[in-house]
Design an enzyme around this catalytic site. Structure first.
Site, PDB file in Angstrom:
ATOM      1  N   ILE A 146     -48.438  -6.131  -5.552  1.00  0.00           N
ATOM      2  CA  ILE A 146     -49.226  -7.267  -6.034  1.00  0.00           C
ATOM      3  C   ILE A 146     -50.712  -6.939  -6.009  1.00  0.00           C
ATOM      4  CG2 ILE A 146     -49.856  -9.676  -5.502  1.00  0.00           C
ATOM      5  CD1 ILE A 146     -46.950  -9.458  -6.280  1.00  0.00           C
ATOM      6  N   ARG A 169     -39.313 -11.025   0.239  1.00  0.00           N
ATOM      7  CA  ARG A 169     -40.161 -10.822   1.422  1.00  0.00           C
ATOM      8  C   ARG A 169     -41.563 -10.455   0.969  1.00  0.00           C
ATOM      9  NH1 ARG A 169     -37.082 -13.565   4.497  1.00  0.00           N
ATOM     10  NH2 ARG A 169     -35.152 -12.593   5.197  1.00  0.00           N
ATOM     11  N   GLU A 170     -42.526 -11.244   1.416  1.00  0.00           N
ATOM     12  CA  GLU A 170     -43.934 -10.994   1.094  1.00  0.00           C
ATOM     13  C   GLU A 170     -44.532 -10.145   2.211  1.00  0.00           C
ATOM     14  OE1 GLU A 170     -44.034 -15.420  -0.946  1.00  0.00           O
ATOM     15  OE2 GLU A 170     -45.309 -14.999   0.795  1.00  0.00           O
ATOM     16  N   SER A 230     -48.472  -9.280  13.526  1.00  0.00           N
ATOM     17  CA  SER A 230     -47.880 -10.353  12.713  1.00  0.00           C
ATOM     18  C   SER A 230     -46.602  -9.869  12.046  1.00  0.00           C
ATOM     19  CB  SER A 230     -48.871 -10.780  11.625  1.00  0.00           C
ATOM     20  OG  SER A 230     -50.085 -11.198  12.176  1.00  0.00           O
ATOM     21  N   PRO A 231     -45.567  -9.580  12.842  1.00  0.00           N
ATOM     22  CA  PRO A 231     -44.391  -8.905  12.266  1.00  0.00           C
ATOM     23  C   PRO A 231     -43.692  -9.692  11.164  1.00  0.00           C
ATOM     24  CG  PRO A 231     -43.934  -9.674  14.507  1.00  0.00           C
ATOM     25  CD  PRO A 231     -45.409  -9.843  14.283  1.00  0.00           C
ATOM     26  N   GLU A 255     -49.494  -4.524  10.477  1.00  0.00           N
ATOM     27  CA  GLU A 255     -50.635  -4.106  11.315  1.00  0.00           C
ATOM     28  C   GLU A 255     -50.178  -3.848  12.743  1.00  0.00           C
ATOM     29  OE1 GLU A 255     -55.138  -5.519  12.575  1.00  0.00           O
ATOM     30  OE2 GLU A 255     -53.521  -6.945  12.813  1.00  0.00           O
ATOM     31  N   GLU A 275     -71.643  -0.445   7.169  1.00  0.00           N
ATOM     32  CA  GLU A 275     -72.789  -1.183   6.625  1.00  0.00           C
ATOM     33  C   GLU A 275     -72.495  -2.652   6.363  1.00  0.00           C
ATOM     34  OE1 GLU A 275     -74.049   0.853   3.101  1.00  0.00           O
ATOM     35  OE2 GLU A 275     -72.318   0.163   1.944  1.00  0.00           O
TER      36      GLU A 275
END
Lengths: 183, 183
Positions: free
Chosen positions: A14, A37-38, A113-114, A119, A140
């Site tokens: 996406i 599943r997203e 966040s499974p 992550e 920066e």
């Protein structure tokens, strides 16, 4: 025990951004039905519990756009491609706080966040801290305020919801547990 | 203290899914320069440390597509639109484990991934558990295996990376801290 695995039927990208990418998978469920599943892909990150010689915790205040507010967190940052997590921890500590450390010990790692993202955060504890001359600077687009607080102050910050994220909550509770176990 | 706020210049929706939505914001940084922020919006969730009368913790194994593996976690689930977190905690406990509880106490809340997402988890502890007759069932795309373990077994699961997510790691450490404080 039920079989739990979900098989990928198809996968559609996406979004492929600077930090995250997003895809939707069509999956076959254990019962043969299908679902979507997203999924957010993330490069992973490190976080550092940095404790000074006088037993203060170094915290970093920064603006978090997703919540439209500042939050106070332990130093942390994303892994660069192929980067060793421990090297990343040294780098992020230096960039975000200006400190280098003599000791850096891995404590644990966890997915944040499974349910929708991959992550992972690798958590380290740093001791033997000293300010580094000519320390590497922030990216920066990063702006932070530094604070050094006692464990009691950090617990106040949790109550006040200044500290309000999982890795920092875990880190503060880790220090509480070490204190309780040492008594 | 530096000013940290980032002002939104423009915001573009990338994806509006079943569970998450994704947008990219152009922001003005504190120094007047601009950058992009990739943001995942999530409805928020609850999680429940469910402790049986014989001091076992109820855990839920499920497949996590983002990591392509099963993980063992405390019972948890997403907030429905307008749902009270405590009601959601009762509902998810019943749906995922078949248990109802006499006591349900809020412990804390935290954002799981503040760098890119606004998911918040409200964490509760449930006691006075009993199996409910005709308990509400799982969503039709959810499949789980239940386990009841001691704190020691849960700590083994952390070592083995069967337990590998932030909320469950926090929950196990919470129980360790309570045990340490009670001695």
């Amino acid at each position: 025990m039920e079989r739990l695995e979900e098989k990928t039927i198809s996968s559609k990208e996406i979004f492929n951004g600077k930090i995250i990418s997003v895809r939707v998978d069509d999956v076959e469920l254990p019962n043969g039905k299908t679902s979507k599943r997203e999924i957010v892909k993330h490069p992973g990150a490190v976080a550092v519990i940095a404790v000074t010689d006088d037993n203060k915790i170094i915290l970093v205040e920064q603006y978090r756009k997703a919540m439209e507010r500042t939050m106070v967190e332990i130093p942390a940052g994303k892994l660069e491609k192929g980067e060793d997590p421990k090297e990343c921890a040294h780098r992020e500590l230096e960039e975000e706080t200006g400190y280098e450390c003599k000791e850096l010990e891995w404590l644990t790692s966890f997915y944040t966040s499974p349910g929708f993202a991959d992550e992972i955060i690798h958590l380290y504890i740093a001791k033997g801290l000293s300010k580094k001359e000519n320390a590497a600077s922030l990216d920066e687009d990063e702006f932070v305020n530094l604070e050094e607080v006692t464990l009691e102050q950090a617990l106040e910050y949790v109550k006040e919801k200044k500290i309000y994220d999982a890795k920092t909550a875990y880190a503060i509770q880790y220090l509480q547990l070490q204190e309780a176990l040492s008594k």
